[in-house]
Structures are given as C-alpha cells and as structure tokens.
Motif scaffolding. Structure first.
Motif, PDB file in Angstrom:
ATOM      1  N   GLN A  91       5.516 109.628  63.820  1.00 29.91           N
ATOM      2  CA  GLN A  91       4.276 110.136  63.252  1.00 29.91           C
ATOM      3  C   GLN A  91       3.130 109.200  63.646  1.00 29.91           C
ATOM      4  OE1 GLN A  91       4.946 110.032  59.010  1.00 29.91           O
ATOM      5  NE2 GLN A  91       6.155 111.921  58.986  1.00 29.91           N
ATOM      6  N   ASP A  92       1.911 109.714  63.591  1.00 27.63           N
ATOM      7  CA  ASP A  92       0.677 108.907  63.606  1.00 27.63           C
ATOM      8  C   ASP A  92       0.635 107.852  64.698  1.00 27.63           C
ATOM      9  OD1 ASP A  92       0.184 110.452  61.377  1.00 27.63           O
ATOM     10  OD2 ASP A  92       0.752 108.886  59.958  1.00 27.63           O
ATOM     11  N   PRO A  93       0.487 108.293  65.957  1.00 24.01           N
ATOM     12  CA  PRO A  93       0.493 107.346  67.072  1.00 24.01           C
ATOM     13  C   PRO A  93      -0.741 106.452  67.105  1.00 24.01           C
ATOM     14  CG  PRO A  93      -0.165 109.518  67.829  1.00 24.01           C
ATOM     15  CD  PRO A  93       0.266 109.680  66.398  1.00 24.01           C
ATOM     16  N   GLY A 106       4.022 103.998  66.496  1.00 20.96           N
ATOM     17  CA  GLY A 106       4.135 105.200  65.697  1.00 20.96           C
ATOM     18  C   GLY A 106       5.122 104.972  64.570  1.00 20.96           C
ATOM     19  N   VAL A 107       5.121 105.886  63.611  1.00 21.35           N
ATOM     20  CA  VAL A 107       5.920 105.722  62.395  1.00 21.35           C
ATOM     21  C   VAL A 107       7.181 106.579  62.473  1.00 21.35           C
ATOM     22  CG1 VAL A 107       5.965 105.978  59.894  1.00 21.35           C
ATOM     23  CG2 VAL A 107       3.868 105.205  61.037  1.00 21.35           C
ATOM     24  N   TRP A 122      10.261 104.607  55.972  1.00 22.49           N
ATOM     25  CA  TRP A 122       9.670 104.755  57.306  1.00 22.49           C
ATOM     26  C   TRP A 122       9.472 103.372  57.896  1.00 22.49           C
ATOM     27  CZ3 TRP A 122       7.673 106.729  52.788  1.00 22.49           C
ATOM     28  CH2 TRP A 122       6.681 105.952  52.166  1.00 22.49           C
ATOM     29  N   ILE A 123       9.460 103.313  59.212  1.00 16.82           N
ATOM     30  CA  ILE A 123       9.325 102.050  59.935  1.00 16.82           C
ATOM     31  C   ILE A 123       8.389 102.272  61.114  1.00 16.82           C
ATOM     32  CG2 ILE A 123      10.508 100.312  61.337  1.00 16.82           C
ATOM     33  CD1 ILE A 123      13.028 100.838  59.718  1.00 16.82           C
ATOM     34  N   THR A 144       8.838 100.640  55.127  1.00 15.68           N
ATOM     35  CA  THR A 144       7.745 101.251  54.353  1.00 15.68           C
ATOM     36  C   THR A 144       6.351 100.751  54.736  1.00 15.68           C
ATOM     37  OG1 THR A 144       7.679  99.743  52.436  1.00 15.68           O
ATOM     38  CG2 THR A 144       9.305 101.549  52.370  1.00 15.68           C
ATOM     39  N   MET A 145       6.206 100.050  55.856  1.00 23.03           N
ATOM     40  CA  MET A 145       4.878  99.586  56.254  1.00 23.03           C
ATOM     41  C   MET A 145       4.333 100.443  57.401  1.00 23.03           C
ATOM     42  SD  MET A 145       3.386  95.859  57.502  1.00 23.03           S
ATOM     43  CE  MET A 145       3.720  95.000  55.955  1.00 23.03           C
ATOM     44  N   LYS A 146       3.262 101.184  57.121  1.00 19.42           N
ATOM     45  CA  LYS A 146       2.533 101.921  58.146  1.00 19.42           C
ATOM     46  C   LYS A 146       1.286 101.113  58.546  1.00 19.42           C
ATOM     47  CE  LYS A 146       3.845 106.487  56.332  1.00 19.42           C
ATOM     48  NZ  LYS A 146       3.354 107.831  55.930  1.00 19.42           N
ATOM     49  N   ASP A 147       0.483 101.693  59.418  1.00 16.58           N
ATOM     50  CA  ASP A 147      -0.843 101.147  59.750  1.00 16.58           C
ATOM     51  C   ASP A 147      -0.794  99.698  60.235  1.00 16.58           C
ATOM     52  OD1 ASP A 147      -1.965 103.599  58.960  1.00 16.58           O
ATOM     53  OD2 ASP A 147      -2.016 102.948  56.874  1.00 16.58           O
TER      54      ASP A 147
END
Length: 313
Positions: A91-93, A106-107, A122-123, A144-147
């Motif tokens: 997700q979310d490149p 990406g996630v 998520w990773i 669990t860390m995005k962004d």
C-alpha cells in the motif's frame, strides 16, 4: 541554543488559518487504464528515472484493503502500467533518490494466520536499485509503523523520518534521525529515532509523506495531519513544515490542501470522504508547485498551489 517553543495547534485551528488565506489553484484528475475496475489512489508525484517519467500508485478493489503498487507511464494523458514491470503487494508507495539509486517504499499488510482476510498488522518495506526492473529488498520497518521516509541530506548522509504510535507516539507522531548510509537502515534505526516535539495535540496525529532538500540545507517535509470527529469520521489534510536536520529545530505545521479543493466524487467508505493523502510535490521554480494526492481513498488528483517551501529557504 535554546529552541523557541512552538505552540501546538489543533487540526481545526490550522484549518481556520488555511481557509483564511484563499489561493489560486488548478486541479486535474488523473486518468488510469489497464487495471480493470480497480481504483488507483495514493500516488507518488511523477518523477524521471532512467530516462522516463513514471509514477507509482496504489491499485485496489473498492471493497478491499489488499492492494498492489504499480509503476505507471503516461501516454496522451492516460497513465497505464509500465510494460513488463514487477508489481508489489504493498500500500501507499513512496520514492526518493539517494546517491543516484531509486528507493521505493510501501506498506505490506500482515494477515491473521487463521483468517487470511483479516489484517492484523503492517510493515513498511524498502527496495533499492539503479534500474526500475532490478529493484531489490533491503530493509523493513518495525511492526505497525507506516510513513517512514528517507532523504539524502546536503552532506550525503541519510535523514530518516518515522511514525511511532502507541506508548511512544499515541495516535501517531513524527520521529527523525540521521544515518551515515543506507547500509545502517534497520529496525532499530526506526525505533530509536527522536520524536519531534509539540507537533500534534494528543487527539490529532500525522506523518511525513515526502522530504525535500531545501537550498539552505534544511528539509522541507510534506505530510499529513489528521483528526477524528465525534461520529468517528476521519479528516486528513496535506501539510508542510521544515526542519534543520542538525538541530531538529522546526517550523510550525501549516495546512496546504484539503478535500474541499477537489470535486465531489466516490469514496472507499463514508468515514473516509474527507480524506486526502499527500503523495508528492514538484516545485516548479516559478513560485508554484504541483501536489499529487489520493482523494477519499478512491481517486488520484494533482493540484497546482503556491510553492509551500519558499518561505523556509
């Protein structure tokens, strides 16, 4: 040196300031083909690499969170999947260039062992390479860390933005650290990054989406700030701030775009109607900039706005 304290403002206070200063904009919806009936959203800004212009986008069924990231190229204003190019179950490149090498993040969603349809964590995964067709995985973020975002600094080192939650970060804060090279990028790097103070009130949250090296060596950060209303609906806005990487001194957050800038359209779910997700920004050099965003988790737009980083240089 004593840092000048920054008064932490709420989403609503920042939004009031944003609406108090109308600006001239130009909005364009991006058109995609070659992905069936799936939505394309949360795109990166277009960028040139290895002689061609590409963007990355999140491709997903309307009723699903299981997405793929595609590389797209443009022909006659239609973005289509780049031929013979690997897709990523992410997700979310995000992208950046470090020492001439393309970095793609990406996630990856993690599902329950006994229920493949249930996302439990998520990773963030990172890939690198000098050609789009030969990217290799080289680092993973903590669970669990995005962004997580990377940038090559003026001295050649690498700035790392993180987004801790929970005990350290509440609903989501922004962390920052510097490493000497990509070879030092590991899970502990992300965990140990210093949290930037006084950015969000406890009820709000945010993250970095793209980092820009400014002429003075500071870093302009494109990100998002978000809040919930009493009905549980999410409200996401595009924002920016700048940071001195040597001292971590930073400017106050300012909102630069909101869902109201874009036409009404479909959304993934009703509670995501007022969501825009900052994908990337191209500075035009004439006082203007083009911001690429995902809208309502269903569409992709670009909006021309005043260059938000000029005042930081």
């Amino acid at each position: 040196m004593t840092r000048k304290p920054i008064k932490t403002e709420t989403c609503k206070q920042l939004l009031d300031k944003f609406y108090a200063k109308p600006r001239l904009t130009k909005v364009e919806k991006l058109a995609f083909s070659g992905v069936g009936n799936r939505d394309v959203y949360n795109i990166t800004a277009p960028f040139r690499f290895d002689g061609e212009e590409v963007i990355l986008g999140r491709v997903e069924e309307r009723d699903s969170e299981f997405s793929q990231v595609f590389f797209f190229t443009c022909d006659n204003q239609i973005w289509s999947p780049r031929k013979h190019t690997h897709t990523y179950n992410l997700q979310d490149p995000c992208t950046t260039i470090i020492k001439g090498e393309l970095i793609v993040g990406g996630v990856e969603v993690i599902t329950a062992a006994d229920n493949p349809g249930k996302i439990v964590s998520w990773i963030t995964q990172f890939y690198r390479g000098f050609q789009i067709d030969s990217l290799r995985h080289f680092s993973s973020g903590p669970g669990t860390m995005k962004d997580i975002r990377l940038i090559e600094l003026a001295d050649g080192r690498v700035g790392v933005f993180t987004r801790p939650q929970g005990a350290r970060g509440g609903r989501g804060q922004i962390g920052f650290t510097i490493i000497d090279s990509l070879e030092e990028l590991n899970e502990q790097t992300f965990i140990d990054a210093e949290i930037l103070q006084d950015q969000f009130v406890p009820e709000d949250w945010g993250g970095a989406n793209e980092a820009h090296l400014l002429r003075n060596g500071h870093v302009g950060v494109l990100g998002h700030i978000a809040c919930l209303d009493i009905l549980g609906n999410k409200h996401y806005y595009s924002m920016v701030f700048s940071i001195n990487p040597e001292t971590c001194e930073k400017t106050p957050i300012k909102i630069i775009a909101a869902r109201s800038d874009f036409p009404r359209g479909p959304g993934k779910r009703p509670e995501l109607e007022d969501v825009i997700f900052s994908g990337g920004l191209i500075r035009s050099g004439n006082g203007r900039a083009v911001l690429s965003v995902g809208v309502s988790d269903a569409e992709a737009y670009q909006i021309e706005i005043p260059d938000p980083f000029i005042e930081y240089e």
